[in-house]
Write a protein that holds these residues in place. Structure first.
Motif: not given
Ligand SMILES: [Zn+2]
Ligand SMILES: [Zn+2]
Length: 152
Positions: A32-43, A23-27
């Motif tokens: 919470s996403c920064q924690k989860r990924t250990g990075s700057a954002f999730s995609m 349906l769509l692609t998001y960043a």
């Protein structure tokens, strides 16, 4: 980007495919996403849950969001890679981790959410219309994604 939605976790024990276009692609730049990924954002890709076919052993983990909605994530039981997540308010839609796809070359976020916690060095495309937080209504996200595609 919708023609080959297949992927796997890092160790390969879990594989998946999606039998419908995303349906769509998001960043997402939320903490919470920064924690989860250990990075700057999730995609991620939002896909119909019933179109998602997963093979391999999964482990699950649930948490309550600030809005009191329970979100469950499904990870590879071996390597721990998160495969996808669902929320109890919209179980028919799954958030699939975009980086797990076999072919990530044409991935591009159409919607940017929680931009208020985005790190300042990250510059978004000029035509992006980021959301400060996250719209309550999925229709708003879908409309934003469509507008982004049409702007191409
Ligand atoms: Zn794995
Ligand atoms: Zn997030």
């Amino acid at each position: 980007m919708d023609n080959d939605l297949t992927g796997s976790c890092q160790c390969g024990a879990v594989t998946f495919s999606v039998a419908a276009p995303a349906l769509l692609t998001y960043a997402c730049f939320c903490h919470s996403c920064q924690k989860r990924t250990g990075s700057a954002f999730s995609m991620g890709l939002i896909v119909p849950t019933d179109a998602l076919q997963v093979a391999g052993k999964l482990s699950t983990w649930s948490r309550k969001s600030d809005q009191g909605v329970t979100h469950t994530r499904y990870s590879c039981a071996d390597c721990g890679n998160i495969i996808y997540g669902t929320g109890e308010s919209s179980p028919e839609l799954a958030k699939l981790q975009a980086g797990l796809l076999e072919d990530t070359t044409s991935l591009e976020p159409e919607v940017y959410i929680w931009a208020r916690s985005k790190q300042p060095w990250l510059t978004l495309p000029e035509r992006a219309r980021p959301f400060d937080t996250q719209p309550d209504n999925l229709m708003d996200l879908l409309q934003a994604a469509q507008a982004y595609r049409q702007g191409q």
